[in-house]
Design a protein around this motif. Structure first.
Motif, mmCIF file in Angstrom:
data_model
loop_
_atom_site.group_PDB
_atom_site.id
_atom_site.type_symbol
_atom_site.label_atom_id
_atom_site.label_comp_id
_atom_site.label_asym_id
_atom_site.label_seq_id
_atom_site.Cartn_x
_atom_site.Cartn_y
_atom_site.Cartn_z
ATOM 1 N N ILE A 91 0.851 -1.197 0.000
ATOM 2 C CA ILE A 91 0.000 0.000 0.000
ATOM 3 C C ILE A 91 0.885 1.245 0.000
ATOM 4 O O ILE A 91 0.689 2.180 -0.781
ATOM 5 N N SER A 92 1.888 1.235 0.853
ATOM 6 C CA SER A 92 2.779 2.388 0.970
ATOM 7 C C SER A 92 3.575 2.642 -0.304
ATOM 8 O O SER A 92 3.925 3.777 -0.616
ATOM 9 N N VAL A 98 -4.074 7.142 1.691
ATOM 10 C CA VAL A 98 -4.732 6.066 2.430
ATOM 11 C C VAL A 98 -5.799 6.720 3.317
ATOM 12 O O VAL A 98 -5.481 7.578 4.144
ATOM 13 N N HIS A 99 -7.058 6.322 3.089
ATOM 14 C CA HIS A 99 -8.174 6.976 3.800
ATOM 15 C C HIS A 99 -8.581 6.237 5.066
ATOM 16 O O HIS A 99 -9.415 6.740 5.810
ATOM 17 N N THR A 100 -8.053 5.030 5.256
ATOM 18 C CA THR A 100 -8.655 4.125 6.229
ATOM 19 C C THR A 100 -7.705 3.709 7.355
ATOM 20 O O THR A 100 -7.770 2.589 7.841
ATOM 21 N N VAL A 101 -6.834 4.614 7.773
ATOM 22 C CA VAL A 101 -5.956 4.294 8.905
ATOM 23 C C VAL A 101 -6.798 4.297 10.174
ATOM 24 O O VAL A 101 -7.524 5.266 10.445
ATOM 25 N N ASP A 102 -6.729 3.191 10.940
ATOM 26 C CA ASP A 102 -7.557 3.143 12.153
ATOM 27 C C ASP A 102 -6.820 2.560 13.362
ATOM 28 O O ASP A 102 -7.435 2.201 14.353
ATOM 29 N N ARG A 103 -5.490 2.467 13.264
ATOM 30 C CA ARG A 103 -4.713 2.118 14.451
ATOM 31 C C ARG A 103 -3.253 2.526 14.289
ATOM 32 O O ARG A 103 -2.755 2.641 13.166
ATOM 33 N N LEU A 104 -2.594 2.726 15.419
ATOM 34 C CA LEU A 104 -1.212 3.236 15.427
ATOM 35 C C LEU A 104 -0.256 2.278 14.740
ATOM 36 O O LEU A 104 0.657 2.698 14.024
ATOM 37 N N LYS A 105 -0.471 0.989 14.952
ATOM 38 C CA LYS A 105 0.405 -0.017 14.352
ATOM 39 C C LYS A 105 0.483 0.143 12.827
ATOM 40 O O LYS A 105 1.554 0.069 12.223
ATOM 41 N N ILE A 106 -0.671 0.374 12.221
ATOM 42 C CA ILE A 106 -0.737 0.537 10.761
ATOM 43 C C ILE A 106 0.006 1.800 10.328
ATOM 44 O O ILE A 106 0.760 1.815 9.349
ATOM 45 N N LEU A 107 -0.193 2.861 11.090
ATOM 46 C CA LEU A 107 0.458 4.134 10.774
ATOM 47 C C LEU A 107 1.980 3.979 10.793
ATOM 48 O O LEU A 107 2.681 4.441 9.878
ATOM 49 N N LEU A 110 3.151 1.956 7.732
ATOM 50 C CA LEU A 110 3.072 2.741 6.488
ATOM 51 C C LEU A 110 4.238 3.724 6.407
ATOM 52 O O LEU A 110 4.839 3.918 5.346
ATOM 53 N N ALA A 111 4.570 4.344 7.534
ATOM 54 C CA ALA A 111 5.663 5.324 7.562
ATOM 55 C C ALA A 111 7.000 4.643 7.288
ATOM 56 O O ALA A 111 7.789 5.090 6.436
ATOM 57 N N ALA A 112 7.248 3.544 7.990
ATOM 58 C CA ALA A 112 8.537 2.850 7.855
ATOM 59 C C ALA A 112 8.713 2.321 6.434
ATOM 60 O O ALA A 112 9.828 2.228 5.924
ATOM 61 N N GLN A 113 7.600 1.985 5.770
ATOM 62 C CA GLN A 113 7.676 1.322 4.475
ATOM 63 C C GLN A 113 7.484 2.268 3.285
ATOM 64 O O GLN A 113 7.547 1.828 2.137
ATOM 65 N N ARG A 114 7.245 3.539 3.549
ATOM 66 C CA ARG A 114 7.090 4.483 2.437
ATOM 67 C C ARG A 114 8.453 4.703 1.778
ATOM 68 O O ARG A 114 9.393 5.162 2.428
ATOM 69 N N PRO A 115 8.563 4.415 0.475
ATOM 70 C CA PRO A 115 9.856 4.583 -0.192
ATOM 71 C C PRO A 115 10.323 6.039 -0.153
ATOM 72 O O PRO A 115 9.513 6.952 -0.347
ATOM 73 N N SER A 116 11.620 6.238 0.063
ATOM 74 C CA SER A 116 12.117 7.604 0.288
ATOM 75 C C SER A 116 12.110 8.442 -0.986
ATOM 76 O O SER A 116 12.138 9.670 -0.920
ATOM 77 N N LEU A 153 2.545 11.238 14.782
ATOM 78 C CA LEU A 153 2.770 11.781 13.433
ATOM 79 C C LEU A 153 3.572 13.074 13.426
ATOM 80 O O LEU A 153 4.153 13.447 12.405
ATOM 81 N N LYS A 154 3.600 13.773 14.556
ATOM 82 C CA LYS A 154 4.261 15.086 14.573
ATOM 83 C C LYS A 154 5.726 15.009 14.183
ATOM 84 O O LYS A 154 6.279 15.943 13.615
ATOM 85 N N GLU A 155 6.365 13.884 14.463
ATOM 86 C CA GLU A 155 7.794 13.728 14.164
ATOM 87 C C GLU A 155 8.017 13.043 12.819
ATOM 88 O O GLU A 155 9.155 12.782 12.446
ATOM 89 N N GLU A 156 6.955 12.741 12.122
ATOM 90 C CA GLU A 156 7.057 11.848 10.978
ATOM 91 C C GLU A 156 7.065 12.620 9.663
ATOM 92 O O GLU A 156 6.163 13.387 9.384
ATOM 93 N N ARG A 157 8.071 12.367 8.856
ATOM 94 C CA ARG A 157 8.188 13.090 7.586
ATOM 95 C C ARG A 157 7.694 12.286 6.378
ATOM 96 O O ARG A 157 7.502 12.840 5.304
ATOM 97 N N ARG A 158 7.536 10.974 6.528
ATOM 98 C CA ARG A 158 7.137 10.156 5.381
ATOM 99 C C ARG A 158 5.615 10.158 5.170
ATOM 100 O O ARG A 158 5.124 9.675 4.160
#
Ligand SMILES: *Cc1c(COP(=O)(O)O)cnc(C)c1O
Length: 232
Positions: A91-92, A98-107, A110-116, A153-158
């Motif tokens: 997905i990432s 992504v419209h359907t984030v509903d838990r921190l684990k998923i977030l 998605l962040a860790a796996q978003r290609p740079s 999310l405040k610290e997250e750039r991806r």
């Protein structure tokens, strides 16, 4: 579905959006029509593309990947289905929203796996407005996990937090439709104020209730049936 039928369906939807916007003095360019193509073929998506649509929503990852590979690369793909954690990587990699984030684990995944090399992934949190059992979304009566997500999310750039999404129980009662959408809008305003955010997106409204959603501030309507016909 023939291109002619699709074209006439699109005209009808655009007319509905135009009429709703006129009632509240809103600019139609403020509303994004997200064409929900789940269960419909790459061919059908291509017809819609040729009519000018560029934003498509998909619910099932494997089905979506087949279409994404075949279709033009200037399509913006939105993931709007329930997210299992073993699906976050693809997905990432393949979606812009992504419209359907509903838990921190998923977030976090998605962040860790978003290609740079890709821009930040646009994120909406799904809220379970009516507290429907067996439905996704942060429960409206307990937003503690949603607040955790916002803080994380405040610290997250991806990832880029864009707003909130809901899919309330379908009803013919226009007052109830509007009350549900108003609940989501009020939540967005409150979260923006309380947490000093700039969320600008309300993903709400489907074929059956897009007018009510627009009256209550929708910025993305997700339209499947009214455009592509009944799901296969
Ligand atoms: C299928 C789906 C839609 C489209 O609904 P229609 O009633 O066909 O317009 C919109 N949003 C989500 C999350 C969906 O799963």
């Amino acid at each position: 579905m023939s291109p002619t039928t699709l074209s006439s369906n699109l005209n009808k939807i655009n007319q509905r959006i135009t009429n709703a916007c006129q009632k509240i003095n809103k600019n139609i360019s403020d509303i994004l029509l997200l064409a929900v193509s789940k269960t419909h073929s790459a061919n059908a998506v291509n017809f819609a593309y040729n009519l000018g649509l560029r934003h498509f929503g998909e619910n099932y990852l494997q089905e979506a990947l087949v279409k994404i590979k075949q279709l033009p690369s200037d399509i913006t793909w939105h993931f709007i289905g329930h997210i299992q954690s073993n699906k976050t990587k693809e997905i990432s990699e393949h979606f812009s929203w992504v419209h359907t984030v509903d838990r921190l684990k998923i977030l976090k995944r998605l962040a860790a796996q978003r290609p740079s090399h890709l821009p930040p992934l646009n994120i909406c949190f799904e809220v379970n407005i009516n507290l429907q059992a067996q439905k996704s979304g942060f429960p409206m009566n307990d937003l503690s996990e949603l607040i955790k997500c916002i803080q994380w999310l405040k610290e997250e750039r991806r990832l880029k937090l864009r707003g909130l999404m809901c899919l309330p129980k379908l009803t013919d009662n226009l007052e109830i439709q509007r009350r549900n959408f108003q609940t989501l809008h009020n939540l967005l305003i409150k979260l923006n104020q309380t947490h000093n955010l700039t969320m600008d997106t309300l993903s709400m409204g489907v074929s059956h209730d897009l007018e009510s959603a627009i009256y209550e501030g929708s910025t993305i309507v997700r339209i499947g049936t009214a455009l592509f016909g009944k799901r296969k």
